[in-house]
Motif scaffolding. Structure first.
Motif, mmCIF file in Angstrom:
data_model
loop_
_atom_site.group_PDB
_atom_site.id
_atom_site.type_symbol
_atom_site.label_atom_id
_atom_site.label_comp_id
_atom_site.label_asym_id
_atom_site.label_seq_id
_atom_site.Cartn_x
_atom_site.Cartn_y
_atom_site.Cartn_z
ATOM 1 N N LYS A 218 -0.480 -4.661 -0.140
ATOM 2 C CA LYS A 218 0.282 -4.000 -1.192
ATOM 3 C C LYS A 218 1.288 -3.013 -0.592
ATOM 4 O O LYS A 218 2.441 -2.922 -1.033
ATOM 5 C CB LYS A 218 -0.666 -3.262 -2.141
ATOM 6 C CG LYS A 218 -1.394 -4.165 -3.122
ATOM 7 C CD LYS A 218 -0.426 -4.680 -4.170
ATOM 8 C CE LYS A 218 -1.132 -5.497 -5.238
ATOM 9 N NZ LYS A 218 -0.166 -6.054 -6.210
ATOM 10 N N LYS A 219 0.845 -2.275 0.422
ATOM 11 C CA LYS A 219 1.703 -1.290 1.075
ATOM 12 C C LYS A 219 2.890 -1.970 1.756
ATOM 13 O O LYS A 219 4.036 -1.529 1.632
ATOM 14 C CB LYS A 219 0.885 -0.500 2.100
ATOM 15 C CG LYS A 219 1.645 0.647 2.745
ATOM 16 C CD LYS A 219 0.748 1.406 3.697
ATOM 17 C CE LYS A 219 1.514 2.550 4.377
ATOM 18 N NZ LYS A 219 0.658 3.268 5.355
ATOM 19 N N GLU A 223 6.854 -1.592 0.798
ATOM 20 C CA GLU A 223 7.840 -1.133 1.783
ATOM 21 C C GLU A 223 8.990 -2.139 1.892
ATOM 22 O O GLU A 223 10.159 -1.769 1.981
ATOM 23 C CB GLU A 223 7.174 -0.944 3.150
ATOM 24 C CG GLU A 223 6.250 0.263 3.213
ATOM 25 C CD GLU A 223 5.494 0.350 4.525
ATOM 26 O OE1 GLU A 223 5.598 -0.611 5.327
ATOM 27 O OE2 GLU A 223 4.790 1.362 4.755
ATOM 28 N N ARG A 224 8.625 -3.433 1.883
ATOM 29 C CA ARG A 224 9.635 -4.487 1.974
ATOM 30 C C ARG A 224 10.568 -4.448 0.762
ATOM 31 O O ARG A 224 11.778 -4.603 0.876
ATOM 32 C CB ARG A 224 8.941 -5.846 2.053
ATOM 33 C CG ARG A 224 9.878 -6.983 2.476
ATOM 34 C CD ARG A 224 9.175 -8.328 2.334
ATOM 35 N NE ARG A 224 7.892 -8.308 2.986
ATOM 36 C CZ ARG A 224 6.894 -9.138 2.678
ATOM 37 N NH1 ARG A 224 7.040 -10.004 1.691
ATOM 38 N NH2 ARG A 224 5.746 -9.087 3.318
ATOM 39 N N LYS A 225 9.974 -4.232 -0.410
ATOM 40 C CA LYS A 225 10.763 -4.164 -1.647
ATOM 41 C C LYS A 225 11.691 -2.950 -1.624
ATOM 42 O O LYS A 225 12.857 -3.037 -2.016
ATOM 43 C CB LYS A 225 9.823 -4.083 -2.853
ATOM 44 C CG LYS A 225 10.541 -4.137 -4.193
ATOM 45 C CD LYS A 225 9.549 -4.106 -5.343
ATOM 46 C CE LYS A 225 10.288 -4.122 -6.672
ATOM 47 N NZ LYS A 225 9.347 -4.067 -7.827
ATOM 48 N N ALA A 226 11.146 -1.808 -1.142
ATOM 49 C CA ALA A 226 11.948 -0.581 -1.066
ATOM 50 C C ALA A 226 13.122 -0.750 -0.119
ATOM 51 O O ALA A 226 14.242 -0.328 -0.412
ATOM 52 C CB ALA A 226 11.066 0.586 -0.621
#
Length: 246
Positions: A218-219, A223-226
């Motif tokens: 999930k983390k 981070e990838r999405k951000a």
């Protein structure tokens, strides 16, 4: 009170339902593949293993091989058709190299099933011996099917991410193994009990892995999405024409 046969039938019906849900559990995965038009890092190995495994159990459950096994035939016949659909989707959205490998394996599996059926049904004339021969091979096939996600589990441990390990497939693999082990123990059938007992352990191992790496996955995805959103929000500076004073 229920007789052993009635209890076995009830558990077998429940097993059919769970197995059917198991066969359908990768649907979200294949919907994603269809939507993205790419298989990404998803592996065809579990579906190739399940394809040949279903074929073996259909042969095992035939009246001329192992009488009174209708519930084994119905669910594995259904699974056989479903796996054909999944493998077809893999063929459509895989690159050329992977596509060739899948075709070669499927053809080899079909030849193996046809030759086995021909030899057993023509050369062996006793159902007990037929059951022993086909059942022994089914044990190997079932263990391979349950163990096929090991390649995915290796990827999970390496990347510390369960993104490419379908959760529902793991859940219903575990439940499927438990149910069919119970079915086989009511009227002892070692050929059904042994591989499904092992399958229960493999399913449990997958669930433990999922629980271990769920948060880190999930983390990583957040981070990838951000990072993606930051990349989209950064626009190039407007071109300035010094001579025009703009």
């Amino acid at each position: 009170m229920f007789s052993r046969e009635v209890a076995r039938t009830v558990v077998g019906i429940i097993g059919n339902i769970i197995s059917f849900v198991l066969f359908l559990s990768p649907l979200p995965t294949f919907y994603g593949i269809w939507k993205k038009k790419a298989v990404e890092q998803y592996s065809p190995v579990p579906y190739l293993a399940t394809f040949v495994n279903c074929g073996l159990w259909v042969l095992y459950g035939l009246p001329m091989v192992h009488p009174h096994s209708t519930l084994v035939v119905t669910i594995n016949g259904t699974g056989f058709v479903i796996e054909i659909i999944y493998l077809s989707i893999f063929l459509i959205f895989s690159d050329y190299k992977k596509r060739v490998k899948i075709v070669v394996v499927v053809v080899a599996e079909c030849i193996f099933l046809a030759v086995l059926a021909l030899l057993v049904l023509t050369l062996v004339h006793d159902t007990k011996i037929r059951s022993t021969i086909v059942g022994s091979i089914c044990i190997a096939g079932n263990v391979i099917m349950y163990a096929s996600p090991l390649s995915v589990m290796k990827l999970v441990i390496k990347t510390r991410s369960v993104e490419y390990m379908p959760f529902y497939l793991s859940v219903f693999s575990f439940l499927n193994g438990v149910c069919w082990t119970s079915y086989a123990l009511i009227r002892f059938d070692p050929f059904v009990a042994a591989p499904n007992g092992i399958g229960s352990l493999f399913g449990l191992a997958q669930l433990l892995l999922y629980a271990t790496f769920y948060r880190s996955t999930k983390k990583m995805m957040a981070e990838r999405k951000a990072q993606g959103e930051v990349g989209l929000s950064v626009k190039p500076a407007p071109h300035t024409n010094i001579q025009d004073g703009v």
